[in-house]
Design a protein around this motif. Sequence first.
Motif, short mmCIF file in Angstrom:
data_model
loop_
_atom_site.label_atom_id
_atom_site.label_comp_id
_atom_site.label_asym_id
_atom_site.label_seq_id
_atom_site.Cartn_x
_atom_site.Cartn_y
_atom_site.Cartn_z
N LYS A 1 49.97 49.27 49.30
CA LYS A 1 49.81 50.26 48.23
C LYS A 1 48.44 50.14 47.58
CE LYS A 1 52.13 51.70 43.95
NZ LYS A 1 53.28 51.39 43.07
N ALA A 2 47.95 48.92 47.43
CA ALA A 2 46.68 48.70 46.74
C ALA A 2 45.48 49.06 47.60
CB ALA A 2 46.57 47.24 46.29
N VAL A 3 45.61 48.91 48.94
CA VAL A 3 44.49 49.18 49.85
C VAL A 3 44.97 50.14 50.94
CG1 VAL A 3 42.60 48.15 51.15
CG2 VAL A 3 43.78 46.79 49.42
N PRO A 4 45.11 51.43 50.63
CA PRO A 4 45.68 52.36 51.61
C PRO A 4 44.78 52.66 52.80
CG PRO A 4 44.92 53.54 49.66
CD PRO A 4 44.81 52.08 49.35
N ASP A 5 43.48 52.53 52.65
CA ASP A 5 42.56 52.85 53.75
C ASP A 5 42.00 51.61 54.42
OD1 ASP A 5 41.17 52.08 51.55
OD2 ASP A 5 39.89 53.86 51.45
N ARG A 6 42.80 50.56 54.48
CA ARG A 6 42.36 49.27 55.01
C ARG A 6 41.95 49.32 56.48
NH1 ARG A 6 47.36 49.95 53.70
NH2 ARG A 6 49.04 49.81 55.21
N ALA A 7 42.54 50.23 57.25
CA ALA A 7 42.25 50.28 58.69
C ALA A 7 40.83 50.73 58.98
CB ALA A 7 43.24 51.21 59.39
N ASP A 8 40.24 51.53 58.09
CA ASP A 8 38.89 52.06 58.32
C ASP A 8 37.83 51.35 57.50
OD1 ASP A 8 39.90 54.10 60.02
OD2 ASP A 8 40.51 55.25 58.26
N ALA A 9 38.22 50.43 56.64
CA ALA A 9 37.30 49.83 55.68
C ALA A 9 36.45 48.73 56.30
CB ALA A 9 38.06 49.27 54.49
N ALA B 1 57.55 36.55 25.35
CA ALA B 1 58.43 37.60 25.87
C ALA B 1 57.75 38.97 25.76
CB ALA B 1 59.75 37.60 25.10
N LYS B 2 57.00 39.18 24.67
CA LYS B 2 56.29 40.46 24.49
C LYS B 2 55.23 40.64 25.57
CE LYS B 2 53.50 43.12 21.23
NZ LYS B 2 52.46 43.38 22.25
N ASP B 3 54.48 39.56 25.85
CA ASP B 3 53.45 39.63 26.89
C ASP B 3 54.07 39.98 28.24
OD1 ASP B 3 51.43 39.03 25.13
OD2 ASP B 3 51.49 36.88 25.54
N LYS B 4 55.18 39.33 28.55
CA LYS B 4 55.84 39.59 29.83
C LYS B 4 56.33 41.03 29.92
CE LYS B 4 57.30 34.82 30.66
NZ LYS B 4 58.45 33.89 30.85
N ALA B 5 56.81 41.57 28.80
CA ALA B 5 57.26 42.97 28.79
C ALA B 5 56.09 43.92 28.98
CB ALA B 5 57.99 43.26 27.49
N ASP B 6 54.93 43.56 28.40
CA ASP B 6 53.75 44.43 28.50
C ASP B 6 53.22 44.52 29.93
OD1 ASP B 6 53.79 45.07 25.85
OD2 ASP B 6 52.29 43.59 25.24
N TRP B 7 53.30 43.42 30.68
CA TRP B 7 52.69 43.43 32.01
C TRP B 7 53.71 43.44 33.17
CZ3 TRP B 7 50.77 38.25 30.00
CH2 TRP B 7 51.59 37.20 30.40
N LYS B 8 54.99 43.62 32.87
CA LYS B 8 55.98 43.52 33.94
C LYS B 8 55.79 44.60 35.01
CE LYS B 8 59.75 46.24 31.89
NZ LYS B 8 61.16 46.20 31.47
N HIS B 9 55.12 45.69 34.69
CA HIS B 9 54.89 46.75 35.67
C HIS B 9 53.50 46.67 36.32
CE1 HIS B 9 58.63 48.84 35.02
NE2 HIS B 9 58.42 48.89 33.72
N VAL B 10 52.69 45.69 35.93
CA VAL B 10 51.37 45.53 36.53
C VAL B 10 51.53 45.07 37.97
CG1 VAL B 10 49.19 44.27 36.48
CG2 VAL B 10 50.23 45.05 34.34
N GLY B 11 50.89 45.77 38.89
CA GLY B 11 51.00 45.43 40.30
C GLY B 11 49.82 44.64 40.81
N ALA B 12 48.97 45.28 41.59
CA ALA B 12 47.85 44.59 42.23
C ALA B 12 46.58 45.40 42.08
CB ALA B 12 48.15 44.34 43.70
N LEU B 13 45.46 44.74 42.32
CA LEU B 13 44.15 45.39 42.36
C LEU B 13 43.69 45.43 43.81
CD1 LEU B 13 42.30 43.71 39.34
CD2 LEU B 13 42.91 46.11 39.53
N GLY B 14 43.24 46.59 44.24
CA GLY B 14 42.74 46.73 45.60
C GLY B 14 41.34 47.31 45.60
N LEU B 15 40.53 46.87 46.54
CA LEU B 15 39.16 47.36 46.69
C LEU B 15 38.90 47.63 48.17
CD1 LEU B 15 36.15 47.78 45.75
CD2 LEU B 15 35.85 45.33 46.11
N SER B 16 38.27 48.76 48.46
CA SER B 16 37.91 49.04 49.85
C SER B 16 36.59 49.80 49.89
CB SER B 16 39.00 49.85 50.55
OG SER B 16 39.17 51.12 49.93
N VAL B 17 35.81 49.55 50.93
CA VAL B 17 34.57 50.26 51.20
C VAL B 17 34.65 50.80 52.62
CG1 VAL B 17 32.07 50.15 51.36
CG2 VAL B 17 33.25 48.81 49.60
N VAL B 18 34.68 52.11 52.75
CA VAL B 18 34.80 52.74 54.07
C VAL B 18 33.45 53.33 54.46
CG1 VAL B 18 35.93 54.55 55.41
CG2 VAL B 18 37.23 53.27 53.68
N PRO B 19 32.86 52.89 55.57
CA PRO B 19 31.56 53.44 55.98
C PRO B 19 31.69 54.90 56.43
CG PRO B 19 32.43 51.99 57.68
CD PRO B 19 33.36 51.87 56.51
#
Length: 524
Positions: A464-472, A492-510
């Motif tokens: 999900k984070a790097v959808p174009d990984r095959a061409d990057a 508990a408040k911190d955990k509630a704030d970030w419970k939906h945080v997923g991942a960071l993805g980076l791609s560079v496609v020539p």
Amino acid sequence: MTHSNYGPDQPEYSAPPLPPEAFQHPDVYLPHAYPPPPRKGGHGKKIIAGLTLAAVAAGGAVAAYAYTMLASSGIQPERVLPANTVAFVKLDLDPAAGQKVAAYRLSKKFPAISKGASDLDGARDAILSEFFDKQSELDYATEIKPWLGDRIAVAAVPNPASEAGLDPVLAVAYTDEAKMKAAFSKVARTERAFGYVTIDGYALVTDSQPHAEAVLAGVRRATLAGAEHYRADLKALDGDQLAVGWADLEATVAALKAGTRSGSSSRWQGLDRLDTLAAAKGRIVIGAHASSDYLEISAVSRQRVVSGEPRLAGKPVNGTLARLGAVDTSAALEVTGLGEAFKQAWAGASTALGLGGELEDFLEETGLRLPEDLVALFGSDATLSLRLPQGASGDPEIAAQVTTDDAGRAMRVVDSLGRPFGFPADSLHTRATADGYLVSNSAGYDPRSTAGARTLGADPAFQKAVPDRADAGLIGYLNLGAILDSDKHASAKDKADWKHVGALGLSVVPTSDGSRINFRLTTR
């Protein structure tokens, strides 16, 4: 007819709407060499900065933007900026309907944002009130807020008569022309470093009235919206955008070199060095796009690409990162062409950046032979991975896997680099692999997945984070959600704030004329 005798006692000029044919034939306009007026005071530029700050502060509310009116209204700021604009950033608080809905749904996954949405306007107003109270005679609550619109842009327009070679221009949409003019006329009575004109619901603000009139004249000749190169770059971004940045890097450097201050030897030398770098050529466009389960920033670069010439991230990765173990990998980066890119760039970069003599001692100490050793060391494909400790103590474990034709030479280079960089002799562990070598800071850390273990390539969060990984040609991944979950001291408040945080993805496609860069923050 454009009036040139603007002032506190003169009527401001409001240009009529541009006819459709004005956007069909872009043409470059260079402002006339107006001598800048005598300046007094220093608040004019601060007021321009304050209005820019208004847009940035307002941008904090975009993610929680109420979608009461889903139809975007009004014209975009590029339609009121001249075609020869060389750099441009805009923020749209009234985006297309799809972006409003996506931003709203995205914000609902973050309690800290959605619960505080009703307070964002108040926080923004407090920040701007503080700024204007200290930096100008204007009162934000009564003289700025009542007319400030939903779109704003900052642009750089060439002016060879200015010291910098560029005029800063702020295009700000207004909702009440009379109130806007009253506020700006108040500024103009005391500030000479301030000028503005109006056109199609926007005020164009810059550092003098003659400069403002010159910008307006350029707009009447042709607009940025009608410039073919800008339209092509903007079209390269997928979908609608919440914010857009664009720059013609080569034209920007040319404008800086044409400024009157460029005559100084130190400034000219710096610009001349910049002009030799490939990064200072071509164009780039950047956009921010929202979906219901991710926020993405994309950039498309346009450069002169020589067919067959090696370049960084110029070929797709060989998949080393995707074969890493999913459980053990907190972060990873894979890139192709590092070795050849260093080899090609070495001579030009050492000249452009003034390198040379200061490297001699380092080269003598390490025994490096440049750029040959760099080719062996970084190879054709390099993957860096990181594993964070499971407990509260311990150091991160880092490893690099490199595909190279001369692994023996590369491992000798690694050994020689340890001492100058302060690594003990036994702190770097190298071993040969089937297609190169692996080096890590821990003898027990081998990032390659074991038989039966789930790999990153099979992990839904990575996909999900790097959808174009095959061409990057470059891939980056940070398992941000897992890292946050591992914080044993979180409330508990911190955990509630970030419970939906997923991942960071980076791609560079020539691409055939540059590259496409995607940076994505996902939810879970």
